[in-house]
Design a protein around this motif. Sequence first.
Motif, mmCIF file in Angstrom:
data_model
loop_
_atom_site.group_PDB
_atom_site.id
_atom_site.type_symbol
_atom_site.label_atom_id
_atom_site.label_comp_id
_atom_site.label_asym_id
_atom_site.label_seq_id
_atom_site.Cartn_x
_atom_site.Cartn_y
_atom_site.Cartn_z
ATOM 1 N N PRO A 1 24.539 -37.696 28.950
ATOM 2 C CA PRO A 1 25.425 -39.017 28.899
ATOM 3 C C PRO A 1 26.492 -38.634 30.200
ATOM 4 C CG PRO A 1 25.988 -37.896 27.123
ATOM 5 C CD PRO A 1 24.768 -37.058 27.795
ATOM 6 N N MET A 2 26.931 -39.786 30.791
ATOM 7 C CA MET A 2 27.967 -39.625 31.939
ATOM 8 C C MET A 2 29.313 -39.053 31.248
ATOM 9 S SD MET A 2 30.530 -42.131 31.658
ATOM 10 C CE MET A 2 30.897 -42.146 33.176
ATOM 11 N N GLU A 3 29.430 -39.318 30.036
ATOM 12 C CA GLU A 3 30.757 -39.023 29.405
ATOM 13 C C GLU A 3 30.985 -37.487 29.308
ATOM 14 O OE1 GLU A 3 29.900 -43.030 28.080
ATOM 15 O OE2 GLU A 3 28.702 -41.230 28.226
ATOM 16 N N LEU A 4 29.820 -36.703 29.658
ATOM 17 C CA LEU A 4 30.093 -35.344 29.654
ATOM 18 C C LEU A 4 30.876 -35.008 30.633
ATOM 19 C CD1 LEU A 4 29.056 -32.572 28.589
ATOM 20 C CD2 LEU A 4 27.029 -32.483 30.010
ATOM 21 N N SER A 5 31.063 -35.743 31.802
ATOM 22 C CA SER A 5 31.799 -35.500 32.813
ATOM 23 C C SER A 5 33.111 -35.520 32.634
ATOM 24 C CB SER A 5 31.471 -36.546 33.836
ATOM 25 O OG SER A 5 31.896 -37.719 33.624
ATOM 26 N N TYR A 6 33.737 -36.050 31.375
ATOM 27 C CA TYR A 6 35.156 -36.107 31.072
ATOM 28 C C TYR A 6 35.353 -34.377 30.408
ATOM 29 C CZ TYR A 6 34.413 -40.897 31.397
ATOM 30 O OH TYR A 6 34.197 -42.355 31.700
ATOM 31 N N CYS A 7 34.521 -33.653 30.215
ATOM 32 C CA CYS A 7 34.646 -32.344 29.681
ATOM 33 C C CYS A 7 35.204 -31.497 30.954
ATOM 34 C CB CYS A 7 33.402 -31.748 29.171
ATOM 35 S SG CYS A 7 32.899 -32.726 27.803
ATOM 36 N N ALA A 8 36.503 -31.774 31.101
ATOM 37 C CA ALA A 8 37.120 -31.062 32.373
ATOM 38 C C ALA A 8 37.265 -29.689 32.288
ATOM 39 C CB ALA A 8 38.399 -31.879 32.677
ATOM 40 N N SER A 9 37.212 -28.880 31.078
ATOM 41 C CA SER A 9 37.344 -27.491 31.073
ATOM 42 C C SER A 9 36.200 -26.918 31.071
ATOM 43 C CB SER A 9 38.147 -27.120 29.818
ATOM 44 O OG SER A 9 39.479 -27.813 29.914
ATOM 45 N N LEU A 10 34.971 -27.745 31.498
ATOM 46 C CA LEU A 10 33.522 -27.108 31.103
ATOM 47 C C LEU A 10 33.271 -25.955 32.427
ATOM 48 C CD1 LEU A 10 31.178 -27.338 29.033
ATOM 49 C CD2 LEU A 10 30.219 -28.857 30.770
ATOM 50 N N GLU A 11 32.934 -24.755 31.996
ATOM 51 C CA GLU A 11 32.610 -23.751 32.839
ATOM 52 C C GLU A 11 30.899 -23.122 33.015
ATOM 53 O OE1 GLU A 11 35.165 -20.434 32.191
ATOM 54 O OE2 GLU A 11 36.945 -21.798 32.506
ATOM 55 N N LYS A 12 30.584 -23.510 31.932
ATOM 56 C CA LYS A 12 29.018 -23.244 31.589
ATOM 57 C C LYS A 12 28.424 -24.189 30.803
ATOM 58 C CE LYS A 12 26.356 -19.232 29.720
ATOM 59 N NZ LYS A 12 26.542 -17.817 29.317
ATOM 60 N N LEU A 13 27.261 -24.762 31.405
ATOM 61 C CA LEU A 13 26.175 -25.766 30.695
ATOM 62 C C LEU A 13 24.902 -25.067 30.859
ATOM 63 C CD1 LEU A 13 25.727 -28.344 29.874
ATOM 64 C CD2 LEU A 13 25.828 -29.265 32.191
ATOM 65 N N GLU A 14 24.154 -25.092 29.883
ATOM 66 C CA GLU A 14 22.803 -24.777 29.787
ATOM 67 C C GLU A 14 22.026 -25.567 28.877
ATOM 68 O OE1 GLU A 14 22.375 -20.700 27.982
ATOM 69 O OE2 GLU A 14 23.431 -19.794 29.900
ATOM 70 N N LEU A 15 20.974 -26.356 29.661
ATOM 71 C CA LEU A 15 20.050 -27.453 29.106
ATOM 72 C C LEU A 15 18.694 -26.819 29.525
ATOM 73 C CD1 LEU A 15 21.934 -30.406 30.624
ATOM 74 C CD2 LEU A 15 21.967 -29.719 28.234
ATOM 75 N N ALA A 16 18.519 -25.417 29.499
ATOM 76 C CA ALA A 16 17.017 -25.066 29.648
ATOM 77 C C ALA A 16 16.202 -25.247 28.604
ATOM 78 C CB ALA A 16 17.229 -23.519 29.933
ATOM 79 N N VAL A 17 14.783 -25.360 28.872
ATOM 80 C CA VAL A 17 13.655 -25.588 27.926
ATOM 81 C C VAL A 17 13.997 -26.800 26.979
ATOM 82 C CG1 VAL A 17 11.981 -24.518 26.695
ATOM 83 C CG2 VAL A 17 13.538 -23.237 27.996
ATOM 84 N N ASN A 18 14.442 -27.878 27.645
ATOM 85 C CA ASN A 18 14.156 -29.178 26.854
ATOM 86 C C ASN A 18 13.026 -29.750 27.288
ATOM 87 O OD1 ASN A 18 16.783 -29.855 25.013
ATOM 88 N ND2 ASN A 18 17.595 -28.795 26.554
ATOM 89 N N ARG A 19 12.615 -29.611 28.279
ATOM 90 C CA ARG A 19 11.297 -30.102 28.954
ATOM 91 C C ARG A 19 11.085 -31.369 29.365
ATOM 92 N NH1 ARG A 19 8.133 -25.779 27.997
ATOM 93 N NH2 ARG A 19 8.444 -24.511 26.317
ATOM 94 N N ASP A 20 12.053 -32.243 29.145
ATOM 95 C CA ASP A 20 11.931 -33.832 29.459
ATOM 96 C C ASP A 20 13.029 -34.122 30.246
ATOM 97 O OD1 ASP A 20 9.550 -34.426 28.424
ATOM 98 O OD2 ASP A 20 10.530 -34.519 26.330
#
Length: 334
Positions: free
Chosen positions: A145-164
């Motif tokens: 979701p685009m709302e994830l962009s509001y997490c202004a402090s985010l430094e690390k994002l891992e979405l590996a092996v979701n496959r789709d």
Amino acid sequence: MSENVVSTGAVNAVKEVWEKRIKKLNEDLKREKEFQQKLVRIWEERVCLTKLREKVTKEDGRVILKIEKEEWKTLPSSLLKLNQLQEWQLHRIGLLKIPEFIGRFQNLIVLDLSRNTITEIPRGIGLLTRLQELILSYNRIKTVPMELSYCASLEKLELAVNRDISDLPQELSNLLKLTHLDLSMNLFTTIPPAVLNMPALEWLDMGSNRLEQLPDTIERMQNLHTLWLQRNEITCLPETISSMKNLSTLVLSNNKLQDIPVCMEKMTNLRFVNFRDNPLKLEVTLPPSENIEEEEERELFGLQFMHTYIQESRRAGNQVNCSTTSPNSIDADG
């Protein structure tokens, strides 16, 4: 005749009284059942809350909820009583969804829900303005979701092996503090524009996707020092890759590269590269090392291999400068 009328009227009156009594009795039974169910729910939530409290630990001053290899397909609303939590580590618990009330955990710094069966990220995630790490690898997520962009402090994002997952919303380029991004083992066919425009990105893994080429705008990622692109279908590299001055690690193994472009000689900050398992046109043999230790440590398809390949390519008159060089111009140069 009048006696029959009176008798019928009396029967109807009695019937009406009984119907009212039965109706009231049913309503009372229904209320009683609902009350009992409510008590059961309250009791179950208290039991769950007690179990959850037992899973709360404190490490390095951080309050952490840690559960692993237990079945928690859903998380109870009683969890809200633990809103002081700063970190969730919930692994292999069969979790089906991130609760809608996730946005009420305003103290969350780390949210690690890897190795579950989560299918979507709720929009409420955007309320977590203190969140620094979001780990959702090994799930079944298809969209972000685009709302994830509001997490202004985010430094690390891992979405590996979701496959789709095949794309990211452009708004994620607003994650100004994001330095680490893992999108490996999904369905990306190109590096999303949102990623190219992340100003602080230093580490990117897009291995095991369906990338066929890299965009010319890859040079925008000037802070990137590590780029994993193994197990894709990349056939050529853009000349602009040589403008990535901070890139020190580049992994291109298991692709469809036929040549190594001369422009890569300019990448003086490169410390580690890997061209293993590509259908390169030239067979290159590295000169022997002076001692056994160097020979053992040397990467056969690494940095020395790259420079040797480019030199051999020049000698053979088969040099490829970049992906924009046409086959005709290569022949003409030869």
